[in-house]
Scaffold this motif. Structure first.
Motif, PDB file in Angstrom:
ATOM      1  N   GLU A  36      26.332  44.778  34.390  1.00 14.75           N
ATOM      2  CA  GLU A  36      26.728  44.804  32.997  1.00 14.75           C
ATOM      3  C   GLU A  36      25.606  44.319  32.090  1.00 14.75           C
ATOM      4  OE1 GLU A  36      28.937  43.757  35.414  1.00 14.75           O
ATOM      5  OE2 GLU A  36      30.200  45.511  35.192  1.00 14.75           O
ATOM      6  N   PRO A  41      26.290  48.962  27.821  1.00 13.37           N
ATOM      7  CA  PRO A  41      27.712  49.070  28.185  1.00 13.37           C
ATOM      8  C   PRO A  41      28.309  50.466  27.998  1.00 13.37           C
ATOM      9  CG  PRO A  41      27.329  47.114  26.853  1.00 13.37           C
ATOM     10  CD  PRO A  41      26.051  47.882  26.872  1.00 13.37           C
ATOM     11  N   GLU A  42      27.964  51.150  26.895  1.00 16.24           N
ATOM     12  CA  GLU A  42      28.520  52.482  26.649  1.00 16.24           C
ATOM     13  C   GLU A  42      28.030  53.478  27.689  1.00 16.24           C
ATOM     14  OE1 GLU A  42      26.237  51.184  24.174  1.00 16.24           O
ATOM     15  OE2 GLU A  42      27.821  49.883  23.442  1.00 16.24           O
ATOM     16  N   LEU A  43      26.751  53.389  27.997  1.00 12.40           N
ATOM     17  CA  LEU A  43      26.166  54.289  28.993  1.00 12.40           C
ATOM     18  C   LEU A  43      26.734  54.002  30.381  1.00 12.40           C
ATOM     19  CD1 LEU A  43      24.152  56.577  29.305  1.00 12.40           C
ATOM     20  CD2 LEU A  43      22.350  54.872  29.624  1.00 12.40           C
ATOM     21  N   GLU A  45      29.658  52.745  31.067  1.00  7.01           N
ATOM     22  CA  GLU A  45      31.041  53.239  31.096  1.00  7.01           C
ATOM     23  C   GLU A  45      31.072  54.752  31.307  1.00  7.01           C
ATOM     24  OE1 GLU A  45      34.894  53.474  28.151  1.00  7.01           O
ATOM     25  OE2 GLU A  45      33.440  51.863  27.852  1.00  7.01           O
ATOM     26  N   GLN A  46      30.171  55.458  30.639  1.00  2.00           N
ATOM     27  CA  GLN A  46      30.101  56.914  30.783  1.00  2.00           C
ATOM     28  C   GLN A  46      29.726  57.301  32.214  1.00  2.00           C
ATOM     29  OE1 GLN A  46      27.287  58.713  28.085  1.00  2.00           O
ATOM     30  NE2 GLN A  46      27.807  60.795  28.702  1.00  2.00           N
TER      31      GLN A  46
END
Length: 187
Positions: A36, A41-43, A45-46
């Motif tokens: 993490e 974080p967005e990448l 999660e994707q």
């Protein structure tokens, strides 16, 4: 509260086919949190979503879609080990053992031999090496996976060690006699 050693002794008594000290859940606390911190974080999660889609596709028999999803995840985060480990499983399902081994080597290198992805990669590579009759290399991979917490790898090490298997069999027989002390010759 029981200590780790107490749980290991109890595990050996109730499951004598496992090597001493193989306590389920004992090593699972080592969940790697650095991921993490390392990736956006967005990448992340994707990429995790793509990997879940790939796993679902593989489980439903659509290996080509699984390979596409794992490939997308790797393209987005090529320095993340999990994608390579997952793609290796799909490649193995397609019969591309050489490609699977390349991805497993990449996953182990990227994970620096630590964490869940490394553990799973060592197990997979050990299984492939065992199928290729590379017993010593398989043993090394299973030993590394076992140190990372894999109970499956520990069982494989026992299977690869005839002396340990014999000791476990003898212990199982002895415990069986303790549980049912009737003399088998008296019947």
């Amino acid at each position: 509260m029981a200590t780790a050693n107490d749980r290991a002794v109890l595990q050996t008594i109730f499951n004598p086919s496992t090597p001493f000290g193989d306590v389920p859940g004992l090593d699972e606390e080592e969940e790697v949190q650095e991921e993490e911190d390392t990736f956006a974080p967005e990448l992340l999660e994707q990429v995790r979503d793509l990997e879940l889609q790939g796993v679902s596709a593989a489980e439903s028999g659509d290996v080509s879609t699984a390979l596409e999803r794992f490939g997308e995840a790797i393209r987005l985060l090529p320095e993340r080990a999990s994608g390579y480990n997952n793609r290796a499983q799909a490649l193995r399902l397609c019969g591309d053992v050489a490609g699977a081994l390349r991805d497993l080597d990449a996953a182990i290198r990227l994970s620096r031999g630590c964490g869940r992805a490394a553990c799973q990669s060592f197990v997979q590579r050990g299984l492939i090496r065992r199928l290729q009759a590379q017993e010593e290399e398989a043993r090394r991979d299973f030993a590394r996976a076992a140190r990372l917490g894999s109970a499956f790898a520990r069982r494989q090490l026992v299977l690869l060690n005839p002396y340990a298997a014999l000791c476990n069999q003898m212990l199982c027989e002895m415990l069986g006699q303790l549980r049912d002390p009737r003399d088998p010759g008296a019947e």
